[in-house]
Write a protein that holds these residues in place. Structure first.
Motif, mmCIF file in Angstrom:
data_model
loop_
_atom_site.group_PDB
_atom_site.id
_atom_site.type_symbol
_atom_site.label_atom_id
_atom_site.label_comp_id
_atom_site.label_asym_id
_atom_site.label_seq_id
_atom_site.Cartn_x
_atom_site.Cartn_y
_atom_site.Cartn_z
ATOM 1 N N ARG A 25 -49.186 49.061 -7.728
ATOM 2 C CA ARG A 25 -48.374 48.322 -6.760
ATOM 3 C C ARG A 25 -49.240 47.856 -5.585
ATOM 4 N NH1 ARG A 25 -43.023 48.645 -7.144
ATOM 5 N NH2 ARG A 25 -42.871 48.224 -4.923
ATOM 6 N N ASP A 26 -48.822 46.780 -4.949
ATOM 7 C CA ASP A 26 -49.530 46.277 -3.773
ATOM 8 C C ASP A 26 -48.946 46.813 -2.474
ATOM 9 O OD1 ASP A 26 -51.485 44.672 -5.060
ATOM 10 O OD2 ASP A 26 -49.969 43.147 -5.441
ATOM 11 N N HIS A 27 -47.856 47.556 -2.570
ATOM 12 C CA HIS A 27 -47.231 48.114 -1.370
ATOM 13 C C HIS A 27 -46.403 49.340 -1.756
ATOM 14 C CE1 HIS A 27 -45.384 48.232 2.595
ATOM 15 N NE2 HIS A 27 -44.256 48.498 1.973
ATOM 16 N N TYR A 28 -46.534 50.379 -0.938
ATOM 17 C CA TYR A 28 -45.712 51.584 -1.076
ATOM 18 C C TYR A 28 -45.076 51.829 0.280
ATOM 19 C CZ TYR A 28 -48.369 52.355 -5.357
ATOM 20 O OH TYR A 28 -48.938 52.204 -6.595
ATOM 21 N N ASP A 29 -43.793 52.072 0.295
ATOM 22 C CA ASP A 29 -43.084 52.304 1.554
ATOM 23 C C ASP A 29 -42.823 53.799 1.676
ATOM 24 O OD1 ASP A 29 -41.699 51.963 3.907
ATOM 25 O OD2 ASP A 29 -39.844 51.325 2.931
ATOM 26 N N PRO A 31 -42.308 56.956 3.958
ATOM 27 C CA PRO A 31 -41.982 57.307 5.341
ATOM 28 C C PRO A 31 -42.996 58.257 5.979
ATOM 29 C CG PRO A 31 -40.119 57.768 3.873
ATOM 30 C CD PRO A 31 -41.271 57.312 3.019
ATOM 31 N N ASP A 32 -43.602 59.138 5.184
ATOM 32 C CA ASP A 32 -44.609 60.054 5.727
ATOM 33 C C ASP A 32 -45.875 59.306 6.143
ATOM 34 O OD1 ASP A 32 -42.935 62.208 5.261
ATOM 35 O OD2 ASP A 32 -43.836 62.685 3.326
ATOM 36 N N GLU A 33 -46.120 58.187 5.493
ATOM 37 C CA GLU A 33 -47.316 57.395 5.763
ATOM 38 C C GLU A 33 -47.095 56.406 6.914
ATOM 39 O OE1 GLU A 33 -51.307 56.666 4.144
ATOM 40 O OE2 GLU A 33 -49.877 58.267 3.936
ATOM 41 N N ALA A 34 -45.842 56.098 7.219
ATOM 42 C CA ALA A 34 -45.519 55.052 8.204
ATOM 43 C C ALA A 34 -46.245 55.220 9.541
ATOM 44 C CB ALA A 34 -44.010 54.961 8.402
ATOM 45 N N PRO A 35 -46.310 56.413 10.134
ATOM 46 C CA PRO A 35 -47.029 56.526 11.412
ATOM 47 C C PRO A 35 -48.518 56.184 11.288
ATOM 48 C CG PRO A 35 -45.640 58.450 11.063
ATOM 49 C CD PRO A 35 -45.642 57.666 9.777
ATOM 50 N N ARG A 36 -49.146 56.565 10.165
ATOM 51 C CA ARG A 36 -50.564 56.241 9.978
ATOM 52 C C ARG A 36 -50.764 54.741 9.775
ATOM 53 N NH1 ARG A 36 -50.411 61.397 7.523
ATOM 54 N NH2 ARG A 36 -49.939 60.584 5.468
ATOM 55 N N TYR A 133 -41.437 56.424 -9.788
ATOM 56 C CA TYR A 133 -40.570 55.251 -9.761
ATOM 57 C C TYR A 133 -40.386 54.775 -8.329
ATOM 58 C CZ TYR A 133 -39.540 57.002 -14.430
ATOM 59 O OH TYR A 133 -39.644 57.460 -15.715
ATOM 60 N N PHE A 134 -40.438 53.455 -8.149
ATOM 61 C CA PHE A 134 -40.341 52.837 -6.832
ATOM 62 C C PHE A 134 -39.391 51.652 -6.887
ATOM 63 C CE2 PHE A 134 -44.388 54.894 -7.202
ATOM 64 C CZ PHE A 134 -44.561 55.520 -5.983
ATOM 65 N N SER A 135 -38.737 51.388 -5.762
ATOM 66 C CA SER A 135 -37.905 50.195 -5.657
ATOM 67 C C SER A 135 -38.813 48.974 -5.545
ATOM 68 C CB SER A 135 -36.998 50.277 -4.419
ATOM 69 O OG SER A 135 -37.771 50.067 -3.244
ATOM 70 N N GLY A 136 -38.213 47.792 -5.593
ATOM 71 C CA GLY A 136 -38.980 46.567 -5.426
ATOM 72 C C GLY A 136 -39.664 46.487 -4.073
ATOM 73 N N GLU A 137 -39.116 47.151 -3.065
ATOM 74 C CA GLU A 137 -39.712 47.167 -1.728
ATOM 75 C C GLU A 137 -40.740 48.279 -1.564
ATOM 76 O OE1 GLU A 137 -39.221 44.853 0.570
ATOM 77 O OE2 GLU A 137 -37.869 43.828 -0.808
ATOM 78 N N GLY A 138 -40.907 49.107 -2.604
ATOM 79 C CA GLY A 138 -41.915 50.157 -2.550
ATOM 80 C C GLY A 138 -41.406 51.525 -2.152
ATOM 81 N N THR A 139 -40.089 51.669 -2.026
ATOM 82 C CA THR A 139 -39.519 52.972 -1.672
ATOM 83 C C THR A 139 -39.569 53.903 -2.883
ATOM 84 O OG1 THR A 139 -38.037 51.900 -0.102
ATOM 85 C CG2 THR A 139 -37.465 54.149 -0.785
ATOM 86 N N TYR A 140 -40.069 55.089 -2.664
ATOM 87 C CA TYR A 140 -40.164 56.087 -3.734
ATOM 88 C C TYR A 140 -38.764 56.506 -4.168
ATOM 89 C CZ TYR A 140 -41.148 60.558 -5.977
ATOM 90 O OH TYR A 140 -41.201 61.610 -6.857
#
Length: 174
Positions: A25-29, A31-36, A133-140
């Protein structure tokens, strides 16, 4: 047969020889990574000389696993030009390498003739596959494991084909 996956740490702890991971994937969303990611977007870069600025629990698991002699390899198939998120991953991959992972990058256009499973996966000791498995927006969305030899063979073959073509992290530029 697909079934709910045990905790990832348990799968890695049970590994004796190898753990391989294919990311497509080109993007993973995450939440634990969001601050970094936000800090990176603002210009923050961890100091390689100050381990407290970049070391995290994932890297502890990698270091402990590789210290036991388990080879951990990660291959990333990426679109070029790369996405902003892939640039973020690239800038931080030196941490994974420092912890003991081998990482390679393959431009998506060089994977046209490789049969790839539809989802990212890990293979542990060539005996079990964990699909993420991930959504189209990259949500796990979750994961499942499979120990069907045909599925393991397909995933292993795909990973090895990507690995052979991919560029080691230290030689890949974006």
């Amino acid at each position: 047969m697909l079934r709910n996956a045990p905790p990832f740490a348990e799968l890695l702890a049970g590994c004796e020889r190898s753990a391989v991971h294919l990311e497509m994937r080109d993007h993973y969303d995450d939440p634990d990574e969001a601050p970094r990611v936000a800090a990176w977007k603002s210009g923050y870069r961890p100091d390689p000389e100050d381990r407290s600025t970049w070391w995290r629990p994932w890297l502890d698991m990698v270091a402990e696993t590789s210290a036991r002699g388990v080879a951990i390899r990660r291959a990333r198939i990426v679109s070029e030009p790369v996405s902003e998120y892939t640039r973020y991953l690239y800038d931080g991959t030196w941490c994974n390498v420092a912890a003991g992972e081998q990482v390679r990058w393959l431009p998506r256009r060089q994977a046209n003739d490789i049969a790839l499973p539809g989802n990212d996966f890990w293979i542990f000791d060539d005996r079990i596959v964990r699909f993420g498995y991930f959504s189209g927006e990259g949500t796990y969305l979750g994961d499942e494991v499979d120990d069907d030899p045909a599925v393991i063979k397909l995933c292993s073959s795909a990973f090895e084909a990507v690995w052979e073509r991919a560029t080691p992290h230290d030689n890949y530029t974006i």
